[in-house]
Design a protein around this motif. Structure first.
Motif, short mmCIF file in Angstrom:
data_model
loop_
_atom_site.label_atom_id
_atom_site.label_comp_id
_atom_site.label_asym_id
_atom_site.label_seq_id
_atom_site.Cartn_x
_atom_site.Cartn_y
_atom_site.Cartn_z
N LYS A 9 0.80 -1.23 0.00
CA LYS A 9 0.00 0.00 0.00
C LYS A 9 0.83 1.28 0.00
CE LYS A 9 -3.69 -2.46 0.03
NZ LYS A 9 -4.42 -2.64 -1.24
N LYS A 10 2.13 1.16 -0.25
CA LYS A 10 2.97 2.36 -0.31
C LYS A 10 2.74 3.11 -1.61
CE LYS A 10 6.87 0.98 2.63
NZ LYS A 10 8.34 0.75 2.67
N TRP A 11 2.80 4.45 -1.51
CA TRP A 11 2.72 5.25 -2.72
C TRP A 11 3.97 5.04 -3.56
CZ3 TRP A 11 1.35 10.96 -1.01
CH2 TRP A 11 0.17 10.96 -0.26
N PRO B 47 0.49 20.26 -14.44
CA PRO B 47 0.44 18.87 -13.96
C PRO B 47 1.84 18.36 -13.67
CG PRO B 47 0.14 18.93 -16.34
CD PRO B 47 0.17 20.36 -15.88
N VAL B 48 2.00 17.70 -12.52
CA VAL B 48 3.30 17.16 -12.13
C VAL B 48 3.10 15.77 -11.53
CG1 VAL B 48 4.20 19.47 -11.62
CG2 VAL B 48 3.24 18.09 -9.76
N ILE B 49 4.20 15.05 -11.42
CA ILE B 49 4.17 13.75 -10.75
C ILE B 49 5.34 13.68 -9.78
CG2 ILE B 49 5.47 12.62 -12.62
CD1 ILE B 49 3.84 10.06 -12.03
N ASN B 50 5.07 13.27 -8.55
CA ASN B 50 6.11 13.06 -7.55
C ASN B 50 6.51 11.59 -7.55
OD1 ASN B 50 5.95 15.71 -6.84
ND2 ASN B 50 5.42 15.37 -4.70
N LEU B 51 7.83 11.34 -7.58
CA LEU B 51 8.36 9.98 -7.68
C LEU B 51 9.54 9.81 -6.73
CD1 LEU B 51 8.32 9.83 -11.58
CD2 LEU B 51 6.73 8.64 -10.06
N LYS B 52 9.75 8.59 -6.28
CA LYS B 52 10.82 8.33 -5.32
C LYS B 52 12.11 7.91 -6.02
CE LYS B 52 11.86 6.19 -0.89
NZ LYS B 52 11.42 5.29 0.21
N VAL B 53 13.24 8.36 -5.45
CA VAL B 53 14.57 7.99 -5.95
C VAL B 53 15.37 7.46 -4.77
CG1 VAL B 53 16.61 8.77 -7.19
CG2 VAL B 53 14.43 9.92 -7.58
N ASN C 231 9.24 14.70 0.95
CA ASN C 231 10.64 14.63 1.34
C ASN C 231 11.55 14.90 0.15
OD1 ASN C 231 13.30 13.46 1.86
ND2 ASN C 231 12.40 12.65 3.75
N LYS C 232 12.32 15.98 0.22
CA LYS C 232 13.13 16.40 -0.91
C LYS C 232 14.42 15.61 -1.05
CE LYS C 232 11.40 21.13 -1.28
NZ LYS C 232 10.09 20.74 -0.78
N VAL C 233 14.75 14.80 -0.05
CA VAL C 233 15.94 13.96 -0.13
C VAL C 233 15.67 12.72 -0.97
CG1 VAL C 233 17.61 12.59 1.19
CG2 VAL C 233 16.82 14.80 2.08
N HIS C 234 14.45 12.18 -0.85
CA HIS C 234 14.14 10.90 -1.48
C HIS C 234 13.13 11.00 -2.63
CE1 HIS C 234 16.41 8.92 1.64
NE2 HIS C 234 15.68 9.51 2.56
N TRP C 235 12.51 12.17 -2.83
CA TRP C 235 11.48 12.29 -3.86
C TRP C 235 11.80 13.46 -4.79
CZ3 TRP C 235 6.89 9.29 -4.29
CH2 TRP C 235 6.75 8.32 -3.29
N ILE C 236 11.31 13.35 -6.01
CA ILE C 236 11.46 14.41 -7.01
C ILE C 236 10.09 14.76 -7.58
CG2 ILE C 236 13.83 13.84 -7.66
CD1 ILE C 236 12.65 12.31 -10.09
N THR C 237 9.98 15.96 -8.13
CA THR C 237 8.80 16.38 -8.87
C THR C 237 9.17 16.50 -10.34
OG1 THR C 237 7.72 17.55 -7.04
CG2 THR C 237 7.20 18.30 -9.27
N VAL C 238 8.36 15.88 -11.20
CA VAL C 238 8.61 15.88 -12.64
C VAL C 238 7.44 16.57 -13.34
CG1 VAL C 238 9.07 14.45 -14.67
CG2 VAL C 238 9.85 13.69 -12.41
N LEU C 239 7.74 17.56 -14.15
CA LEU C 239 6.69 18.26 -14.89
C LEU C 239 6.06 17.34 -15.93
CD1 LEU C 239 8.29 21.78 -15.53
CD2 LEU C 239 7.01 20.99 -13.54
N LEU D 192 11.26 6.94 -15.06
CA LEU D 192 11.29 7.41 -13.67
C LEU D 192 10.14 6.79 -12.85
CD1 LEU D 192 12.19 11.17 -14.27
CD2 LEU D 192 13.68 9.36 -13.38
N ILE D 193 9.00 6.55 -13.49
CA ILE D 193 7.90 5.84 -12.81
C ILE D 193 8.35 4.43 -12.45
CG2 ILE D 193 5.60 4.84 -13.11
CD1 ILE D 193 4.93 7.30 -14.86
N ASP D 194 9.00 3.75 -13.39
CA ASP D 194 9.51 2.40 -13.12
C ASP D 194 10.50 2.41 -11.96
OD1 ASP D 194 8.02 1.56 -15.29
OD2 ASP D 194 9.72 1.51 -16.66
N MET D 195 11.36 3.41 -11.94
CA MET D 195 12.34 3.55 -10.87
C MET D 195 11.66 3.72 -9.52
SD MET D 195 14.82 6.82 -10.22
CE MET D 195 13.27 7.74 -9.97
N SER D 196 10.62 4.57 -9.47
CA SER D 196 9.90 4.81 -8.22
C SER D 196 9.13 3.58 -7.77
CB SER D 196 8.94 5.99 -8.40
OG SER D 196 8.30 6.31 -7.19
#
Length: 246
Positions: free
Chosen positions: A36-38, A59-65, A87-95, A108-112
């Motif tokens: 159930k994690k985002w 529109p943006v998408i937040n993804l984990k790195v 959390n700006k250390v572990h997540w990014i925003t992609v336009l 990047l979605i696959d990575m997250s």
């Protein structure tokens, strides 16, 4: 682009969006079925809140790195920035306005998705990964080692698995990537410790390719690929991977 993202996630992972906020009913969350994690948050954000000149909603998408070094490389690219409202250390925003190419967004979605998966799923589903690993000539002469054999023992790096690829960056006075290797065995019992080095396990790496010492120098890694230090095992940016595999 937003509709393409929704379709990609549905087709690739069988996951539909959830809309948990009544006040922000356009903001969609995508979760793993098991834990159930985002792994993605799609929303509309005012451009000025992202440091852009427009006040219009984008529109943006937040993804984990997972890889902090790779995250630092990503946020230097156009259309990618430290996460908005997360959390700006572990997540990014992609336009999602076309600034970032469709294929890059999907990667990047696959990575997250992988970064937020359960440990069991990560072990089962993770594809072979590429790593950049430092080698200090003061402690081990890897050049001489590869002159004698094409497969050698190496310090086990956290997260590295059999089948992964490692690129060995040889430190000063060479200061360049010299070798591409395949990991053929991991978790070999071994312990060594002194004031400079601690080894808790070994892995075997097999030489696949040598690089000219003037090709992937520290200066080139810095200027062309945004790599400013090679202190421990880290992921390889896509641009560098493409050039290493030419």
């Amino acid at each position: 682009m937003k509709e393409l993202v929704f379709s990609y996630i549905k087709d690739m992972y069988g996951v539909l969006p959830e809309y948990p906020w009544e006040k922000y009913d356009d903001n969609a969350v995508f979760r793993h079925v098991d834990n159930k994690k985002w792994f993605a948050l799609v929303m509309e954000v005012r451009g000025d809140k992202l440091g852009l000149k427009t006040k219009g909603h984008i529109p943006v998408i937040n993804l984990k790195v997972d890889d902090a070094f790779f995250r630092d490389v990503l946020v230097r690219q156009e259309g990618i920035m430290p996460a908005y409202h997360m959390n700006k250390v572990h997540w990014i925003t992609v336009l999602l306005d076309g600034t970032v190419p469709e294929g890059k967004v999907f990667d990047l979605i696959d990575m997250s998705y992988t970064a937020t998966a359960s440990s069991k799923k990560k072990q089962k589903e993770r594809a072979p990964k590429e790593w950049l690993i430092p080698s200090n000539p003061k402690y081990y002469d890897v050049i001489a080692a590869f002159e004698k054999a094409d497969e050698i023992d190496w310090k086990q790096g956290a997260g590295i698995r059999t089948g992964d690829t490692v690129y060995l960056y040889v430190g000063a006075p060479v200061s360049a990537i010299l070798y591409k290797c395949r990991v053929t065995e991991t978790d070999i019992p071994y312990f060594y410790q002194d004031k400079n080095l601690t080894i808790k396990a070994l892995m075997k790496i097999k030489l696949l390719r040598r690089y000219d010492k003037d090709r992937f120098t520290f200066a080139v890694l810095n200027d062309e690929y945004g790599i400013y230090a090679v202190r421990g095992p880290r992921g390889v940016p896509n641009s560098l991977s493409c050039d290493l595999n030419e």
